[in-house]
Motif scaffolding. Structure first.
Motif, PDB file in Angstrom:
ATOM      1  N   SER A  31      -0.048 -10.794  -9.140  1.00 16.67           N
ATOM      2  CA  SER A  31       0.903  -9.397  -9.327  1.00 16.67           C
ATOM      3  C   SER A  31       0.415  -8.340  -8.308  1.00 16.67           C
ATOM      4  O   SER A  31      -0.816  -8.468  -7.765  1.00 16.67           O
ATOM      5  CB  SER A  31       0.923  -8.963 -10.963  1.00 16.67           C
ATOM      6  N   THR A  32       1.144  -7.293  -8.080  1.00 20.20           N
ATOM      7  CA  THR A  32       0.802  -6.502  -7.305  1.00 20.20           C
ATOM      8  C   THR A  32      -0.404  -5.484  -7.688  1.00 20.20           C
ATOM      9  O   THR A  32      -1.278  -5.088  -6.776  1.00 20.20           O
ATOM     10  CB  THR A  32       1.943  -5.289  -7.037  1.00 20.20           C
ATOM     11  N   ASP A  33      -0.814  -5.483  -8.987  1.00 21.33           N
ATOM     12  CA  ASP A  33      -1.910  -4.748  -9.418  1.00 21.33           C
ATOM     13  C   ASP A  33      -3.115  -5.550  -9.170  1.00 21.33           C
ATOM     14  O   ASP A  33      -4.354  -4.864  -9.202  1.00 21.33           O
ATOM     15  CB  ASP A  33      -1.892  -4.673 -11.131  1.00 21.33           C
ATOM     16  N   LYS A  34      -3.148  -7.030  -9.034  1.00 19.25           N
ATOM     17  CA  LYS A  34      -4.261  -7.604  -8.631  1.00 19.25           C
ATOM     18  C   LYS A  34      -4.410  -7.947  -7.124  1.00 19.25           C
ATOM     19  O   LYS A  34      -5.478  -8.521  -6.951  1.00 19.25           O
ATOM     20  CB  LYS A  34      -4.297  -8.845  -9.379  1.00 19.25           C
ATOM     21  N   ILE A  35      -3.765  -7.229  -6.347  1.00 22.23           N
ATOM     22  CA  ILE A  35      -3.820  -7.565  -4.984  1.00 22.23           C
ATOM     23  C   ILE A  35      -4.670  -6.345  -4.355  1.00 22.23           C
ATOM     24  O   ILE A  35      -3.815  -5.359  -4.395  1.00 22.23           O
ATOM     25  CB  ILE A  35      -2.400  -8.068  -4.467  1.00 22.23           C
ATOM     26  N   ASP A  36      -5.531  -6.555  -3.557  1.00 20.25           N
ATOM     27  CA  ASP A  36      -6.161  -5.579  -2.862  1.00 20.25           C
ATOM     28  C   ASP A  36      -5.440  -5.559  -1.339  1.00 20.25           C
ATOM     29  O   ASP A  36      -5.807  -6.219  -0.334  1.00 20.25           O
ATOM     30  CB  ASP A  36      -7.776  -6.001  -2.460  1.00 20.25           C
ATOM     31  N   ILE A  37      -4.584  -4.844  -1.318  1.00 17.37           N
ATOM     32  CA  ILE A  37      -3.775  -4.605  -0.087  1.00 17.37           C
ATOM     33  C   ILE A  37      -4.399  -3.682   1.135  1.00 17.37           C
ATOM     34  O   ILE A  37      -3.726  -3.822   2.027  1.00 17.37           O
ATOM     35  CB  ILE A  37      -2.215  -4.027  -0.277  1.00 17.37           C
ATOM     36  N   SER A  38      -5.440  -2.988   0.479  1.00 14.18           N
ATOM     37  CA  SER A  38      -5.924  -2.012   1.571  1.00 14.18           C
ATOM     38  C   SER A  38      -6.683  -2.557   2.682  1.00 14.18           C
ATOM     39  O   SER A  38      -6.807  -1.967   3.917  1.00 14.18           O
ATOM     40  CB  SER A  38      -7.104  -1.398   0.815  1.00 14.18           C
ATOM     41  N   VAL A  39      -6.806  -3.989   2.755  1.00 17.11           N
ATOM     42  CA  VAL A  39      -7.561  -4.756   3.813  1.00 17.11           C
ATOM     43  C   VAL A  39      -6.511  -5.264   4.864  1.00 17.11           C
ATOM     44  O   VAL A  39      -6.880  -5.812   5.873  1.00 17.11           O
ATOM     45  CB  VAL A  39      -8.527  -5.715   3.540  1.00 17.11           C
ATOM     46  N   TYR A  40      -5.178  -4.994   4.436  1.00 17.39           N
ATOM     47  CA  TYR A  40      -4.133  -5.719   5.459  1.00 17.39           C
ATOM     48  C   TYR A  40      -3.482  -4.953   6.379  1.00 17.39           C
ATOM     49  O   TYR A  40      -2.948  -3.607   5.817  1.00 17.39           O
ATOM     50  CB  TYR A  40      -3.213  -6.564   4.436  1.00 17.39           C
ATOM     51  N   ASP A  41      -3.000  -5.341   7.410  1.00 19.08           N
ATOM     52  CA  ASP A  41      -2.044  -4.612   8.235  1.00 19.08           C
ATOM     53  C   ASP A  41      -0.770  -4.751   8.021  1.00 19.08           C
ATOM     54  O   ASP A  41       0.240  -4.198   8.684  1.00 19.08           O
ATOM     55  CB  ASP A  41      -2.440  -4.908   9.802  1.00 19.08           C
ATOM     56  N   LEU A  72      -1.648  -0.634   6.128  1.00 18.61           N
ATOM     57  CA  LEU A  72      -0.379  -0.993   6.437  1.00 18.61           C
ATOM     58  C   LEU A  72       0.460  -0.846   7.430  1.00 18.61           C
ATOM     59  O   LEU A  72       0.653   0.401   7.472  1.00 18.61           O
ATOM     60  CB  LEU A  72       0.396  -1.415   4.991  1.00 18.61           C
ATOM     61  N   LYS A  73       0.770  -1.705   8.514  1.00 14.44           N
ATOM     62  CA  LYS A  73       1.910  -1.121   9.493  1.00 14.44           C
ATOM     63  C   LYS A  73       3.216  -1.873   9.480  1.00 14.44           C
ATOM     64  O   LYS A  73       4.109  -1.179  10.017  1.00 14.44           O
ATOM     65  CB  LYS A  73       1.182  -1.771  10.843  1.00 14.44           C
ATOM     66  N   PHE A  74       3.482  -2.872   8.394  1.00 13.90           N
ATOM     67  CA  PHE A  74       4.618  -3.327   8.329  1.00 13.90           C
ATOM     68  C   PHE A  74       4.790  -4.133   6.895  1.00 13.90           C
ATOM     69  O   PHE A  74       3.618  -4.615   6.473  1.00 13.90           O
ATOM     70  CB  PHE A  74       5.107  -4.241   9.571  1.00 13.90           C
ATOM     71  N   ILE A  75       5.900  -4.277   6.515  1.00 17.77           N
ATOM     72  CA  ILE A  75       6.404  -5.179   5.226  1.00 17.77           C
ATOM     73  C   ILE A  75       7.632  -5.960   5.780  1.00 17.77           C
ATOM     74  O   ILE A  75       8.728  -5.356   6.039  1.00 17.77           O
ATOM     75  CB  ILE A  75       6.695  -4.309   4.195  1.00 17.77           C
ATOM     76  N   ALA A  76       7.363  -7.211   5.848  1.00 18.91           N
ATOM     77  CA  ALA A  76       8.617  -8.060   6.229  1.00 18.91           C
ATOM     78  C   ALA A  76       8.838  -8.827   5.112  1.00 18.91           C
ATOM     79  O   ALA A  76       8.148  -9.511   4.331  1.00 18.91           O
ATOM     80  CB  ALA A  76       7.941  -9.057   7.198  1.00 18.91           C
ATOM     81  N   ARG A  77      10.438  -8.748   4.982  1.00 19.62           N
ATOM     82  CA  ARG A  77      10.926  -9.653   3.725  1.00 19.62           C
ATOM     83  C   ARG A  77      11.750 -10.586   4.733  1.00 19.62           C
ATOM     84  O   ARG A  77      12.583 -10.515   5.430  1.00 19.62           O
ATOM     85  CB  ARG A  77      12.036  -8.608   3.128  1.00 19.62           C
ATOM     86  N   ILE A  78      11.501 -11.938   3.988  1.00 19.41           N
ATOM     87  CA  ILE A  78      12.349 -13.005   4.584  1.00 19.41           C
ATOM     88  C   ILE A  78      13.629 -13.017   3.911  1.00 19.41           C
ATOM     89  O   ILE A  78      13.943 -13.426   2.780  1.00 19.41           O
ATOM     90  CB  ILE A  78      11.450 -14.382   4.215  1.00 19.41           C
TER      91      ILE A  78
END
Length: 334
Positions: free
Chosen positions: A33-43, A64-70
């Motif tokens: 889930s989003t609570d368990k993901i360490d997003i801080s290290v991703y671009d 974070l520089k982008f969020i891409a939704r397929i």
């Protein structure tokens, strides 16, 4: 620039393969889930519909520089907060526009020509020609609400049916050779068929309600391949019963959630929902209008193209801001 990307959806090996080939680090996480993901290290983040990317999650995304939704919609992303944080939102409506357009036409042909009920009758030994007499698209007026990628593709594919095609959109001057842009009053006055091709927003939520339906001068067929929440089910059922709507083609339903899970597990399904699914005036499909073998490939390619373009722009911006960077700086992560 973009270095490290988190992929949150299964079944998209092409995206991972191409991005890795371009020199990006791609990590995969298909269960947390989003609570368990360490997003801080991703671009960057790539997802479809498994998770909702909310303000709380974005706040933790320091790089974070982008969020891409397929796919075409981005309603599972807090786009306002992402924009405020300077995060680029990427989607791929160009990839499934033709699939959606073809599906919409297929559903319309089914409902206007009683294809599904007559097929079911024949399998039961009933041969009823007169009660299954259909109607032609030719000569009808088709009103398209929302004239973006899918709306334009729908109009283009309809052009061979010799129908009159009108479109309405909040943006001005986007009509083309396939559809004449008009105001909503003209849509209300002229349309025999209405097809929705709008994003799910505060403005479009519940837009097809009984007050809206009453404004039409004549009964019409309704197609919805956009989002289920744009149509109020109980109001639609009422209009089907009293003849204000001849028939409905629905690839999406009000009861879906962001992850498009099996709606029959939804505990708040109402009587109106079951009236809808048992009506012979309705054709239903499980949110698959844009879900073809070809569209999957095209959406994946479009996502990769847009990420590469964004990275190029970020590199160019960095070079402008730092003119003394070494010559090989541009290719250091490719």
């Amino acid at each position: 620039m973009i270095k490290r990307i988190l992929v949150l959806e299964k079944n998209h090996p092409f995206i991972i393969y191409k991005l890795k080939k371009e020199g990006f680090i791609c990590d995969e996480n298909y269960y947390d889930s989003t609570d368990k993901i360490d997003i801080s290290v991703y671009d960057g983040v790539i997802l479809r519909s498994r998770l909702k990317i909310d303000k709380k999650f974005i706040k933790k995304a320091k790089n974070l520089k982008f969020i891409a939704r397929i796919g075409s919609g981005i309603e599972n992303i807090d786009k306002d907060y992402a924009s405020k944080k300077g995060i680029t939102l990427i989607s791929s409506p160009e990839g499934n526009k033709d699939a959606v357009a073809e599906h919409a036409i297929g559903m319309l042909l089914c409902i206007m020509n009683h294809i599904i009920p007559s097929h079911q009758q024949i399998k039961k030994g009933k041969w009823d020609r007169e009660n299954n007499r259909g109607m032609e698209i030719m000569g009808k007026t088709i009103g398209i609400i929302g004239y973006g990628n899918t709306g334009k593709a729908f109009a283009k594919k309809l052009s061979g049916f010799d129908a009159r095609i009108l479109c309405y959109d909040i943006l001005p001057k986007i009509g083309d050779t396939y559809a004449m842009q008009v105001d909503m009053n003209t849509i209300f006055k002229k349309s025999d068929v209405i097809s929705l091709h709008v994003p799910y927003t505060k403005e479009t939520k519940g837009m097809i309600n009984y007050n809206f339906i009453k404004k039409f001068y004549k009964p019409f067929y309704l197609i919805n391949t956009s989002r289920g929440g744009c149509v109020l089910t109980n109001h639609l059922v009422k209009a089907l019963r009293n003849g204000k709507i001849y028939g409905a083609c629905l690839d999406v339903l009000e009861y879906e959630n962001f992850s498009f899970e099996n709606i029959f597990h939804y505990h708040k399904l109402s009587k109106n929902f079951f009236d809808l699914i048992h009506s012979n005036k309705v054709v239903l499909t499980p949110h698959v209008a844009g879900w073809t073998q070809e569209s999957k490939s095209k959406m994946d390619k479009k996502i990769v193209e847009k990420i590469l373009l964004l990275n190029k722009l970020l590199i160019e911006k960095t070079i402008i801001q730092n003119p003394h960077a070494p010559d090989n700086y541009q290719n250091s992560y490719r």
